[in-house]
Scaffold this active site. Structure first.
Site, PDB file in Angstrom:
ATOM      1  N   GLY A 104       0.825  -1.204   0.000  1.00  0.00           N
ATOM      2  CA  GLY A 104       0.000   0.000   0.000  1.00  0.00           C
ATOM      3  C   GLY A 104       0.857   1.250   0.000  1.00  0.00           C
ATOM      4  O   GLY A 104       2.058   1.207   0.281  1.00  0.00           O
ATOM      5  N   CYS A 105       0.226   2.377  -0.316  1.00  0.00           N
ATOM      6  CA  CYS A 105       0.983   3.621  -0.409  1.00  0.00           C
ATOM      7  C   CYS A 105       1.391   4.118   0.973  1.00  0.00           C
ATOM      8  O   CYS A 105       2.536   4.506   1.199  1.00  0.00           O
ATOM      9  CB  CYS A 105       0.179   4.681  -1.164  1.00  0.00           C
ATOM     10  SG  CYS A 105      -1.509   4.896  -0.589  1.00  0.00           S
ATOM     11  N   TYR A 106       0.433   4.100   1.931  1.00  0.00           N
ATOM     12  CA  TYR A 106       0.791   4.502   3.290  1.00  0.00           C
ATOM     13  C   TYR A 106       1.858   3.569   3.862  1.00  0.00           C
ATOM     14  O   TYR A 106       2.798   3.999   4.528  1.00  0.00           O
ATOM     15  CB  TYR A 106      -0.432   4.431   4.212  1.00  0.00           C
ATOM     16  CG  TYR A 106      -1.347   5.622   4.153  1.00  0.00           C
ATOM     17  CD1 TYR A 106      -0.889   6.905   4.424  1.00  0.00           C
ATOM     18  CD2 TYR A 106      -2.707   5.463   3.885  1.00  0.00           C
ATOM     19  CE1 TYR A 106      -1.758   7.996   4.410  1.00  0.00           C
ATOM     20  CE2 TYR A 106      -3.575   6.539   3.869  1.00  0.00           C
ATOM     21  CZ  TYR A 106      -3.094   7.815   4.136  1.00  0.00           C
ATOM     22  OH  TYR A 106      -3.959   8.889   4.127  1.00  0.00           O
ATOM     23  N   THR A 125       5.376   4.092   2.632  1.00  0.00           N
ATOM     24  CA  THR A 125       5.932   5.308   3.247  1.00  0.00           C
ATOM     25  C   THR A 125       6.459   5.043   4.656  1.00  0.00           C
ATOM     26  O   THR A 125       7.472   5.606   5.073  1.00  0.00           O
ATOM     27  CB  THR A 125       4.848   6.411   3.323  1.00  0.00           C
ATOM     28  OG1 THR A 125       4.109   6.440   2.117  1.00  0.00           O
ATOM     29  CG2 THR A 125       5.460   7.768   3.592  1.00  0.00           C
TER      30      THR A 125
END
Lengths: 352, 352, 352, 352
Positions: free
Chosen positions: A155-157, A160
């Site tokens: 996922g993007c979160y 990160t």
């Protein structure tokens, strides 16, 4: 000259789909052979994303009716909603077992079927694929990805947060039970479906938190942080929406283990990512901004000391549609297909 | 009919100055008698803020040369830079000791001259005024403000954080040494001076942290939190810039004291602000958004439980130019001059 | 003290509805007695617009089942979609003929049933009301509005264009057959319905024209310009979307009649609007900006000469939700109910 | 393998400079040998544009003291302010006459020294270079550019307007004395210098015209339109500022010559740009949006009929920093150096 790989993109009419097309069209070793979009089947890609009007692309088709075997795709990027994804990929891999898949949904990210059921509310429908899938955080699992048939793009979160925290947890530099992640995302993270809350006039000139203590990315964070720490980790995670299109910034508050300093954290990360083409660790005390990675596959990380003794603050940024989704997916595909890892991903951030 | 108070606004060409004029022009008991702006002296207010073109306002004048005694102002709002402020107000109050002052700078917010010197890098130049000044957080110090001649209007970040945290610290509901504040502000908080980093093209479509571990508002937070807790408090505070004009949102991570729940925190705040016209506590679990207080003097607070056991998350929002600056300043002025506290402050938030 | 008028707002969950509530709540002579929102019936206004959480408001109800007679409303603001509107208002005025209505839809703006049918694709369903309705451009039709039962509030684009052009056409200062209007609107003009094209990520950081040569506001412009000119007028009109919430700016290119100068145009407008509280004509050569009328009921107009000989450029701005919709509606209501025309409309623009 | 060209970029710390670096770093035949920035000399490029931190780039140096001869640059991009430019380039080409130059300023765009003096207020300081310079609108002057030593890269507004209008004027399809251009630009067009009017809080959530009837790009338009029409042309041109970073959209109102239709205009343009890699003409009636060319070197043009008989509306878009500046400059450089015209310019637009 390297033969071009025949590529399929499932769900090409969404934002991550469009981003795969943007990057894939200029990839030196990709041939975009199939683009699907069920509700827009029959339309040209330029009808749903006019930036592609000047380019030759196959028409959008529906998934139903595709003959995966005769299409003989080398690799498929799957950018479908979770739930649907596991059914589509099961059939695809049953029919065309030699095709490789990078899945951008959440369907194959969780190792544990029970965790999946808890967070998604139904039993997983493709358990053997789930156990086969490799978690596609390239910088951590590069070796496993190279040999994988099915990669679950993170996922993007989570990308990160995992890029800075996994090395620190592995090296036991921070306390695993006192991690607070305050995350902020641009609006493309919410996708392209028409919802009142995502209208320009609802979003512009405002800021808010959402999904406090119940965002599904938490399950993925728990899994990866626990693996890295060698113990159960439950991190606090609060996502917020920023009135901008692209970018995620996570401000991460950590407590240092005994005898560790904030500078040590920076050193561990600098060492871990020294030769990585897509992770840049800033000088100690400097903090990255989302605008400086916009449109690129780069992640940037900064570390500073906290005012509280024995604590540090980490800021991590990336473009949610690139390193947080389609760029990382291509990075995975490059590894799986034996292409140079950076192929098609060399664009520099667009700022201003 | 109440006689109108003669009002001066020092620094009318900045954003907080313009906001004082916006609200002051429609205040039922204010007469805007003097507007100063040193570099723009001689110009009409409409030249520097064209929204005022349809209205009658005094021309902008320089401070130098004003005769405070004969002007006989009832109250002065001072929106000058810190440092300058203490010199100007010293002279003003020496010359016209009956004039009341609401100061929007940081010059009179810190009780302790040593703290001032540490954070601002020079000794305070008006020590007796500093000790006279009352800290103007209305909901906490209403009684003291009513009799004050000089009120130090709190900072925008600090108001956002103190409204939820002071009652909780006073009631000993949270641990004072584990407060983490992740704050996000719109761009008007940076003022109107022309700096490259504040240009539209630098700011738009991006997000970043700044001033990690060294923002001056920390001194003010330390002071008020320590007073409320009855012990030294040093909170973690990280400010960020949001590409929007107005609004502050603080996401606050707190650890509960033994036997306290997140619901208790909500109850304490609901009780504390039950009769307050400008603080609204949301139902448990709901979180406020900056857009819903835009342009108004309202603060909104939400409380939810954290995933970590024994922890809670508080979100607090306000408009940095209104409740975080000029609105609160007028609220203070109303108390000092004996007007209804809400006079001139009844505008409802502008959304969308 | 003036008795308060009992007010109904039909369609309170849209943007113009919310704006009527924002202004109506602070109107000295309004009592907001009924708020309707069919799909959100049963909810509190604060559920659909959280900025109203601190205030007492009636719950949202469905129109069906309301007994207009016993409600005995003095005035109803109707912010329903066109088409539906004429049916609802017919029933309302049949049942409660003494109630006054300000309609914000397009249903009663066109005098000519044939023009209505051409532009809206179906015959009008309430012809006798259509002929009764008065066009509510206050500065032009003030006298007629005072005695009206049903006022058709003008469109946002049309108000922006008619305020400068009607006086110039009436005075025969410009050629009626060479008017080019290049109009730009903020996104709230598109309403609150969830459409892909209105998503933040679709709109932000971009600009486009739409509805070229076929926007329905043209019918209204044709009608009013023709009346003013005393001959058929067909103006060119191109609307564009600006990535901002509020504001319309029209850049209008006109050809001067013989012996007229651009300065003459400015003089005619200055004279026409000299005593108007809500129209401000700028000094010759100055041009207004949307930001300086944001949230206010003010329109601003500037005139300059063109490079082409015998031509001039006019720029007109207003806030599409206030002077372009709900503010003008309240201005109309004030006239119809005998209140001061500016009651409830005195807020000054919110800038920055 | 083609030998790499040694490239200099003068004025690398501005937005067009940064864009030259972004594209130049990935250009297959460029070696970025010299980057100048007088006020930031001595700093790393990453200090002024952090997106370049992961890449190797020469340090910023001052122009003074550079030895153009020994640097032996193949080509210099000059992104300095007008006025300064002519002095710097005169010295450069005197010292190193074999170096080629693409100049992004306005200094060499006007053929006529008198026109230059009129619009810029002083006589030109490098008249022989001015007469040598070739106007770098590639699609029109490709042949001349190939052999040029000094190319004057066109302005961003002018490129947007000339691409659609020059072929139409040449083919005598439109009346040359009735051209009205309503142009809208993103904020990067205003450059990176710190001015109050360009601050985020001044610009965001607003829209305005500026420079009515006196923008300097008019001189360039006059020149090129007159050449194409074979008669003097003075077009009306009104620039506006849009709260976005990148993009220009020009809405152009033209009157058709006898027997011409709007469809004819579209056909002429489609034919003119049929084989052009960077100009895309949309189907008749479709209109382009700035967002669909963002970050790319593509221009898009649409044509529709006007409501007024015998008139048409043309909409033209491009990214002001790419096709409107640095992208077109590289396109020019490719021609001058014998590289494929599209080298380094193949990035597809970044949307959303």
């Amino acid at each position: 000259m390297v033969k071009k790989a025949r590529i399929g993109i499932l769900g090409a009419s969404g934002y991550t789909g469009a981003e795969l097309v943007r990057l894939g069209l200029r990839h030196p070793h990709f041939e975009l052979a199939v683009l699907t979009a069920d509700r827009k089947a029959g339309q040209a890609m330029a009808d749903v994303f006019p930036q592609f009007a000047p380019f030759d692309l196959p028409k959008l088709v529906a998934i139903e009716g595709l003959d995966w075997r005769s299409l003989a795709l080398d690799l498929v990027f799957c950018a479908l909603p979770h739930g649907t994804t596991q059914l589509v990929l099961k059939e695809l891999l049953d029919t065309a077992p030699a095709t490789r898949v990078v899945d951008l949904s959440a369907d194959f990210r969780l190792d544990d079927p029970a965790a999946y059921e808890t967070w998604y509310g139904h039993p997983h429908q493709a358990l053997s694929l789930q156990s086969e899938a490799v978690y596609g955080l390239v910088e951590i699992y590069r070796k496993e990805i190279k040999g994988a048939r099915l990669v679950a793009n993170p996922g993007c979160y989570t990308t990160t947060c995992e890029l800075p925290l996994i090395p620190l947890l592995k090296r036991k530099a921070i306390e695993p039970d006192e991690i607070i992640i305050d995350a902020k995302s641009g609006m493309t993270g919410a996708g392209r479906s028409a919802k009142e809350a995502m209208l320009f006039s609802e979003v512009s000139e405002g800021f808010n938190a959402y999904g406090i203590a119940r965002h599904r990315h938490m399950a993925e964070l728990d899994q990866e942080f626990s693996k890295a720490a060698g113990q159960d980790v439950i991190a606090t995670f609060t996502p917020h929406l920023v009135p901008m299109n692209r970018g995620i910034l996570a401000t991460i508050y950590v407590r240092l283990r005994k005898d560790r300093t904030a500078r040590d954290l920076r050193s561990i990360l600098a060492e871990a990512y020294d030769r990585e083409p897509f992770v840049h660790v800033l000088p100690y005390g400097d903090m990255p901004q989302t605008r400086h990675v916009r449109g690129s596959n780069m992640a940037m990380i900064g570390v500073a000391e906290d005012r509280r003794e024995g604590a540090a603050i980490i800021v991590s940024v990336l473009d949610n549609l690139v390193k947080g989704a389609s760029g990382q997916a291509i990075q995975n595909a490059n590894l799986m297909l034996g292409f140079p890892e950076t192929a098609g991903l060399e664009q520099i951030a667009l700022f201003p």
